[in-house]
Design a protein around this motif. Structure first.
Motif, PDB file in Angstrom:
ATOM      1  N   ALA A   8      39.269  50.707  31.461  1.00  0.00           N
ATOM      2  CA  ALA A   8      37.894  50.935  31.128  1.00  0.00           C
ATOM      3  C   ALA A   8      36.876  50.223  32.121  1.00  0.00           C
ATOM      4  CB  ALA A   8      37.435  50.769  29.805  1.00  0.00           C
ATOM      5  N   ARG A  31      42.444  46.766  27.415  1.00  0.00           N
ATOM      6  CA  ARG A  31      42.866  45.401  26.508  1.00  0.00           C
ATOM      7  C   ARG A  31      41.642  44.828  26.116  1.00  0.00           C
ATOM      8  NH1 ARG A  31      45.740  42.786  31.633  1.00  0.00           N
ATOM      9  NH2 ARG A  31      44.033  42.630  33.003  1.00  0.00           N
ATOM     10  N   GLN A  46      26.226  45.664  45.074  1.00  0.00           N
ATOM     11  CA  GLN A  46      25.628  46.527  46.198  1.00  0.00           C
ATOM     12  C   GLN A  46      26.254  47.872  46.094  1.00  0.00           C
ATOM     13  OE1 GLN A  46      26.945  44.090  49.541  1.00  0.00           O
ATOM     14  NE2 GLN A  46      26.040  42.334  48.757  1.00  0.00           N
ATOM     15  N   ILE A 224      48.324  47.762  27.477  1.00  0.00           N
ATOM     16  CA  ILE A 224      49.269  48.858  27.953  1.00  0.00           C
ATOM     17  C   ILE A 224      50.379  48.011  28.443  1.00  0.00           C
ATOM     18  CG2 ILE A 224      49.719  50.536  29.871  1.00  0.00           C
ATOM     19  CD1 ILE A 224      46.400  50.961  29.700  1.00  0.00           C
ATOM     20  N   ARG A 357      39.460  42.042  43.335  1.00  0.00           N
ATOM     21  CA  ARG A 357      39.017  43.223  44.155  1.00  0.00           C
ATOM     22  C   ARG A 357      40.458  43.798  44.138  1.00  0.00           C
ATOM     23  NH1 ARG A 357      37.073  39.252  47.409  1.00  0.00           N
ATOM     24  NH2 ARG A 357      34.449  39.112  47.413  1.00  0.00           N
TER      25      ARG A 357
HETATM   26  C1  LIG Z   1      33.256  39.070  44.023  1.00  0.00           C
HETATM   27  C2  LIG Z   1      33.088  40.678  43.953  1.00  0.00           C
HETATM   28  C3  LIG Z   1      31.822  41.063  44.559  1.00  0.00           C
HETATM   29  C4  LIG Z   1      32.161  42.498  44.622  1.00  0.00           C
HETATM   30  N1  LIG Z   1      30.769  43.183  45.041  1.00  0.00           N
HETATM   31  C5  LIG Z   1      30.791  44.526  44.902  1.00  0.00           C
HETATM   32  C6  LIG Z   1      29.686  45.217  45.657  1.00  0.00           C
HETATM   33  O1  LIG Z   1      28.682  44.357  45.673  1.00  0.00           O
HETATM   34  N2  LIG Z   1      29.615  46.420  45.463  1.00  0.00           N
HETATM   35  C7  LIG Z   1      30.868  47.175  45.270  1.00  0.00           C
HETATM   36  O2  LIG Z   1      30.916  48.522  45.286  1.00  0.00           O
HETATM   37  N3  LIG Z   1      31.897  46.685  44.782  1.00  0.00           N
HETATM   38  C8  LIG Z   1      31.962  45.282  44.685  1.00  0.00           C
HETATM   39  N4  LIG Z   1      33.130  44.659  44.405  1.00  0.00           N
HETATM   40  C9  LIG Z   1      34.254  45.456  43.991  1.00  0.00           C
HETATM   41  C10 LIG Z   1      34.079  46.132  42.686  1.00  0.00           C
HETATM   42  O3  LIG Z   1      33.851  45.261  41.626  1.00  0.00           O
HETATM   43  C11 LIG Z   1      35.905  46.757  42.395  1.00  0.00           C
HETATM   44  O4  LIG Z   1      36.193  47.515  43.310  1.00  0.00           O
HETATM   45  C12 LIG Z   1      35.519  47.259  40.889  1.00  0.00           C
HETATM   46  O5  LIG Z   1      34.927  46.686  39.970  1.00  0.00           O
HETATM   47  C13 LIG Z   1      37.031  48.042  40.643  1.00  0.00           C
HETATM   48  O6  LIG Z   1      37.034  48.625  39.029  1.00  0.00           O
HETATM   49  P1  LIG Z   1      38.163  49.179  38.457  1.00  0.00           P
HETATM   50  O7  LIG Z   1      37.721  49.783  37.451  1.00  0.00           O
HETATM   51  O8  LIG Z   1      38.962  49.712  39.484  1.00  0.00           O
HETATM   52  O9  LIG Z   1      38.818  47.767  38.040  1.00  0.00           O
HETATM   53  P2  LIG Z   1      38.385  46.809  36.705  1.00  0.00           P
HETATM   54  O10 LIG Z   1      36.851  46.707  36.638  1.00  0.00           O
HETATM   55  O11 LIG Z   1      39.187  45.561  36.917  1.00  0.00           O
HETATM   56  O12 LIG Z   1      38.832  47.546  35.588  1.00  0.00           O
HETATM   57  C14 LIG Z   1      40.428  47.720  35.186  1.00  0.00           C
HETATM   58  C15 LIG Z   1      40.398  47.873  33.742  1.00  0.00           C
HETATM   59  O13 LIG Z   1      41.824  47.889  33.366  1.00  0.00           O
HETATM   60  C16 LIG Z   1      42.075  46.938  32.224  1.00  0.00           C
HETATM   61  N5  LIG Z   1      43.448  46.718  32.078  1.00  0.00           N
HETATM   62  C17 LIG Z   1      44.143  46.199  33.263  1.00  0.00           C
HETATM   63  N6  LIG Z   1      45.625  46.093  32.868  1.00  0.00           N
HETATM   64  C18 LIG Z   1      45.627  46.398  31.471  1.00  0.00           C
HETATM   65  C19 LIG Z   1      46.653  46.388  30.614  1.00  0.00           C
HETATM   66  N7  LIG Z   1      48.049  46.243  30.896  1.00  0.00           N
HETATM   67  N8  LIG Z   1      46.479  47.050  29.454  1.00  0.00           N
HETATM   68  C20 LIG Z   1      44.955  47.457  29.132  1.00  0.00           C
HETATM   69  N9  LIG Z   1      43.969  47.371  29.946  1.00  0.00           N
HETATM   70  C21 LIG Z   1      44.207  46.825  31.034  1.00  0.00           C
HETATM   71  C22 LIG Z   1      41.218  45.781  32.355  1.00  0.00           C
HETATM   72  O14 LIG Z   1      40.892  45.318  31.306  1.00  0.00           O
HETATM   73  C23 LIG Z   1      40.017  46.417  32.996  1.00  0.00           C
HETATM   74  O15 LIG Z   1      39.074  46.787  32.054  1.00  0.00           O
HETATM   75  C24 LIG Z   1      33.154  43.485  44.178  1.00  0.00           C
HETATM   76  C25 LIG Z   1      34.108  42.654  43.506  1.00  0.00           C
HETATM   77  C26 LIG Z   1      34.258  41.061  43.597  1.00  0.00           C
HETATM   78  C27 LIG Z   1      35.429  40.382  42.944  1.00  0.00           C
END
Ligand SMILES: Cc1cc2nc3c(=O)[nH]c(=O)nc-3n(C[C@H](O)[C@H](O)[C@H](O)COP(=O)(O)OP(=O)(O)OC[C@H]3O[C@@H](n4cnc5c(N)ncnc54)[C@H](O)[C@@H]3O)c2cc1C
Length: 428
Positions: A8, A31, A46, A224, A357
């Motif tokens: 999520a 989780r 951004q 998970i 990331r």
């Molecule tokens: C310092 C920094 C700056 C950034 N700046 C930007 C920006 O300015 N603009 C931009 O576009 N992007 C930016 N990013 C990138 C962006 O934040 C990520 O690409 C994005 O948040 C990824 O989203 P996601 O949903 O894939 O991952 P996540 O947000 O990590 O979501 C994954 C989810 O899976 C859940 N999960 C994982 N394993 C399990 C498990 N075994 N059981 C249950 N749940 C689990 C976690 O709890 C989490 O909620 C930045 C990243 C960083 C670190």
């Protein structure tokens, strides 16, 4: 049709939104106790549509050497480098050539441009307030040599139809008056007028509320553990609270996606590139950033989010180590003070944060089918997951619904990595 979304973060939440809109019975598992609690929590904010480029660029290997020699590298590699880190770097370097760069950039831009369109659609459909600003972004240059280089690089911007404007120091200050104190040091900037900024965490929560209203179920605090297979299909997800089954499954576990998928023979190269951010209150509106500013030399991004400023940077290759690095805190604070010396107070409380990331070596996310007919991916968004979230969610929903997607997913699916995934077909 029942769809179970794993994760999520911003990617899982937008996936759930578009799947529910297309009439599916959606459940999301995470989780954490709420949405966007990991990498989507405090990113730089951004919405960098114009800036969607892979890190794996032709100049990167040389830049890495230069940065290491100056001792001020935005990329930090732990001395006891792991096999996973080495593999990621090797695959990334293989993409550091002009041909791969152009191909990867074109794929990223396809998803990013579509995401901007989808975000604007969401804004029309629901009343979302996520500290958004639509004043573009500004990349700063400190000397004429870098500014001249930027002018040459605009050829590629034109090729991809990206709207930009080259600004001299005075025009930079007009766009960002808080830079007035460093006018003498500035050579100029490159402005992308169509970029936005916004708070990813607040947006995810707004979408979460809308999902609940549409009947999406969220199973929080649910860890998970594994993916269960039967007859070459996924039959259930094993969690700490028991098994959950569905018709279709979509993986959006950010950096943790590859570990789980490896257990069922799917090898995707998603690696956790750790980054840091600081958030602190603004003291003076007129001296504060108004939008997003990228400091190319120091590789930091500074963004205005409501009454706060957020500064983010560093690419720390250290696998899943969550430790907060004091040196990065100092360099983010210095980076802000160098550009906006009067924006914040030295004594302000600083929220120092880190996230992973979910990065692919080619910079492009992985969206679409897997060798298992009812398992899909929406992951690997790296530095641009917030930027690409809305389009990725809608693209995934179209693929699962078997409706014609509004953009091509050619080169976005996992099948572009053809090194070992065939083995997955023999599982189950
Ligand atoms: C310092 C920094 C700056 C950034 N700046 C930007 C920006 O300015 N603009 C931009 O576009 N992007 C930016 N990013 C990138 C962006 O934040 C990520 O690409 C994005 O948040 C990824 O989203 P996601 O949903 O894939 O991952 P996540 O947000 O990590 O979501 C994954 C989810 O899976 C859940 N999960 C994982 N394993 C399990 C498990 N075994 N059981 C249950 N749940 C689990 C976690 O709890 C989490 O909620 C930045 C990243 C960083 C670190």
């Amino acid at each position: 049709m029942k769809v179970l979304v794993l994760g999520a973060g911003i990617i899982g939440t937008t996936s759930a939104y578009f799947l529910a809109k297309q009439g599916h019975d959606v459940t999301v598992i995470d989780r954490q106790d709420s949405v966007a609690m990991e990498t989507s929590n405090s990113n730089a904010g951004q919405l960098s549509y114009a800036f969607s480029s892979p890190w794996a660029a032709p100049g990167l290997p040389l830049d890495l050497i230069k940065w290491t020699l100056t001792g001020r590298s935005p990329v930090v590699v732990n001395p006891n480098i792991s096999f996973e880190t080495t593999k990621f770097m090797y695959r990334m370097f293989k993409n550091c050539n002009p041909k791969s760069y152009e191909l990867n950039k074109s794929r990223m831009l396809r998803v990013a441009n579509y995401s901007q369109k989808c975000l604007l659609e969401i804004e029309k459909e629901i009343d979302v307030n996520y500290e958004q600003r639509k004043q573009g972004s500004l990349q700063l240059f400190w000397n004429l040599k870098d500014l001249e280089k930027a002018k040459k690089d605009t050829l590629i911007l034109e090729k991809f139809n990206i709207k930009y404007e080259l600004l001299d120091a005075n025009a930079c200050i007009k766009a960002e008056p808080g830079l007035q104190y460093i006018k003498n040091k500035l050579a100029g900037g490159l402005q992308f007028k169509n970029d936005f900024t916004g708070n990813c965490f607040i947006f995810a929560n707004e979408i979460y509320k809308k999902c609940l209203a549409m009947g999406v179920k969220f199973e929080f605090n649910t860890h998970i553990e594994s993916i269960l297979l039967e007859n070459n299909k996924v039959c259930a997800i094993k969690t700490n609270k028991g098994e959950i089954s569905s018709d279709n499954y979509s993986v959006s576990l950010g950096s943790y996606s590859s570990k789980l998928l490896a257990t069922i023979g799917i090898d995707i190269p998603v690696y956790p590139v750790k980054g840091y951010s600081i958030t602190l209150p603004i003291l003076n509106d007129k001296d504060a950033p108004q939008s997003t500013i990228m400091d190319d030399k120091n590789k930091i991004g500074i963004t205005r989010l409501g009454d706060n400023v957020r500064v983010a940077g560093t690419a720390h290759l250290t696998d899943f180590n969550k430790e907060l690095r004091a040196k990065s805190l100092r360099s983010l604070k210095n980076g802000l003070n160098n550009l906006f010396p009067m924006a914040t107070s030295e004594s302000s409380d600083v929220n120092f944060w880190t996230g992973f990331r979910p990065s692919t070596p080619d910079g492009t996310p992985i969206i679409g089918a897997t060798p298992y007919s009812n398992l899909y991916l929406n992951t690997g968004h790296g530095t641009l997951g917030w930027t690409m979230s809305a389009g990725s969610g809608k693209l995934l929903a179209s693929i699962i619904s078997s409706t014609k997607p509004e953009i091509s997913f050619d080169g976005i699916e996992m099948s572009r990595y053809n090194y070992s995934n065939k083995t997955a077909l023999n599982y189950g």
